[in-house]
Design a protein around this motif. Structure first.
Motif, PDB file in Angstrom:
ATOM      1  N   UNK A 169       0.914  -1.265   0.064  1.00 60.88           N
ATOM      2  CA  UNK A 169       0.007  -0.009  -0.043  1.00 60.88           C
ATOM      3  C   UNK A 169       0.740   1.240   0.077  1.00 60.88           C
ATOM      4  N   UNK A 170       1.497   1.679  -1.138  1.00 55.42           N
ATOM      5  CA  UNK A 170       2.158   2.776  -1.216  1.00 55.42           C
ATOM      6  C   UNK A 170       1.329   4.112  -1.277  1.00 55.42           C
ATOM      7  N   UNK A 171      -0.127   3.938  -0.985  1.00 52.80           N
ATOM      8  CA  UNK A 171      -0.940   5.056  -0.563  1.00 52.80           C
ATOM      9  C   UNK A 171      -1.951   4.515   0.124  1.00 52.80           C
ATOM     10  N   UNK A 172      -2.730   5.729   0.858  1.00 51.26           N
ATOM     11  CA  UNK A 172      -3.779   5.415   1.718  1.00 51.26           C
ATOM     12  C   UNK A 172      -4.896   6.241   1.437  1.00 51.26           C
ATOM     13  N   UNK A 173      -6.197   5.990   1.924  1.00 50.57           N
ATOM     14  CA  UNK A 173      -7.317   6.802   1.766  1.00 50.57           C
ATOM     15  C   UNK A 173      -6.829   8.403   2.132  1.00 50.57           C
ATOM     16  N   UNK A 174      -6.422   8.283   3.212  1.00 50.96           N
ATOM     17  CA  UNK A 174      -5.752   9.701   3.721  1.00 50.96           C
ATOM     18  C   UNK A 174      -4.965  10.451   2.991  1.00 50.96           C
ATOM     19  N   UNK A 187      -4.411  10.179  -0.028  1.00 58.68           N
ATOM     20  CA  UNK A 187      -5.405  10.479  -1.345  1.00 58.68           C
ATOM     21  C   UNK A 187      -6.026  11.678  -1.196  1.00 58.68           C
ATOM     22  N   UNK A 188      -6.642  11.771  -0.004  1.00 62.08           N
ATOM     23  CA  UNK A 188      -7.430  12.938   0.254  1.00 62.08           C
ATOM     24  C   UNK A 188      -6.912  14.317   0.395  1.00 62.08           C
ATOM     25  N   UNK A 189      -5.519  14.196   0.959  1.00 67.39           N
ATOM     26  CA  UNK A 189      -4.696  15.393   1.170  1.00 67.39           C
ATOM     27  C   UNK A 189      -4.082  15.480  -0.009  1.00 67.39           C
ATOM     28  N   UNK A 190      -3.431  14.754  -0.939  1.00 68.31           N
ATOM     29  CA  UNK A 190      -3.106  15.024  -2.109  1.00 68.31           C
ATOM     30  C   UNK A 190      -4.131  15.956  -3.171  1.00 68.31           C
ATOM     31  N   UNK A 191      -5.401  15.306  -3.181  1.00 75.58           N
ATOM     32  CA  UNK A 191      -6.171  16.082  -3.844  1.00 75.58           C
ATOM     33  C   UNK A 191      -6.450  17.412  -3.373  1.00 75.58           C
ATOM     34  N   UNK A 192      -6.633  17.697  -2.239  1.00 74.12           N
ATOM     35  CA  UNK A 192      -6.895  18.852  -1.526  1.00 74.12           C
ATOM     36  C   UNK A 192      -6.016  19.906  -1.884  1.00 74.12           C
ATOM     37  N   UNK A 193      -4.359  19.262  -1.650  1.00 76.55           N
ATOM     38  CA  UNK A 193      -3.304  20.264  -1.920  1.00 76.55           C
ATOM     39  C   UNK A 193      -3.223  20.523  -3.521  1.00 76.55           C
ATOM     40  N   UNK A 194      -3.442  19.590  -4.185  1.00 76.80           N
ATOM     41  CA  UNK A 194      -3.360  19.876  -5.543  1.00 76.80           C
ATOM     42  C   UNK A 194      -4.629  21.336  -5.947  1.00 76.80           C
TER      43      UNK A 194
END
Length: 214
Positions: free
Chosen positions: A150-155, A157-164
């Motif tokens: 699991x190189x990513x997590x739900x959290x 992914x959420x933070x990445x989308x928000x920062x972008x």
């Protein structure tokens, strides 16, 4: 018999195997990685260096960290936000760092976006710790197999989308997960690593920032 992903050092202590018993990497593992961080400058430094790491190993970046600090004003994001084309060219000529124009420009951009986050949430810590994964999303047991799978997590992914959405760059979900692991927003020292209990105790005692909305 040690668990998969665990090695025993010369001092007899069990550690996550990724540090390879290399002196500098072992110190980073023991003294920094996973320990909760509330300092804005350290948070900004780490998210920038994780961006520079993309396509490289963290050990490469770790060994260049002091040069990066010198090049980017100690990762004081108020200072980095003022960088201009002259600073970009200076960084591109600096053999001590990773000379990638896109990542250098990204660091300057992200410094400006960090100022925006501080304005809205009071601090970078206020923002990032508001995204600490809830207990329901944390694994019951942290194993080597689970980390590798699991190189990513739900959290992340959420933070990445928000920062972008907020204009940040080089903040993909894998980069953000590595940032969250390193800054202690999760404790991913593998079961059996002597640091796991230390980090868990630090997290239990940590007073999280509340953050604020302007």
């Amino acid at each position: 018999m040690t668990a998969k992903g665990i090695v025993i050092g010369e001092d007899g202590l069990q550690r996550c195997a990724w540090q390879g018993n290399l002196d500098d990497y072992r110190r980073y593992h023991d003294d920094e990685w996973g320990r909760p961080v509330l300092d804005d400058r350290r948070l900004f430094e780490k998210i920038c260096l994780e961006g520079f790491q993309s396509g490289l190993s963290w050990l490469t970046i770790l060994r260049k960290r002091e040069a990066f600090r010198a090049a980017f004003a100690g990762f004081d994001f108020d200072k980095v936000a003022t960088f201009d084309e002259t600073d970009i060219e200076r960084c591109l000529a600096d053999t001590g760092i990773v000379r990638h124009r896109g990542k250098i420009v990204s660091t300057i951009n992200n410094a400006r976006r960090a100022q925006d986050l501080r304005q809205e949430f009071g601090s970078l810590a206020g923002y990032f710790w508001s995204h600490e994964p809830p207990a329901a999303e944390r694994p019951a047991k942290v194993t080597y197999e689970a980390i590798v799978a699991n190189p990513t997590t739900a959290a992340s992914i959420r933070v990445s989308k928000d920062l972008k959405k907020r204009g940040w760059t080089f903040v993909g979900p894998t980069t953000i997960y590595a940032f969250m692991q390193a800054m202690g927003l999760v404790n991913d020292h593998i079961e059996g690593c002597h640091c796991r209990a230390v980090v868990e105790e630090m997290r239990a005692k940590l007073v999280r920032p509340l953050g604020r909305v302007a």
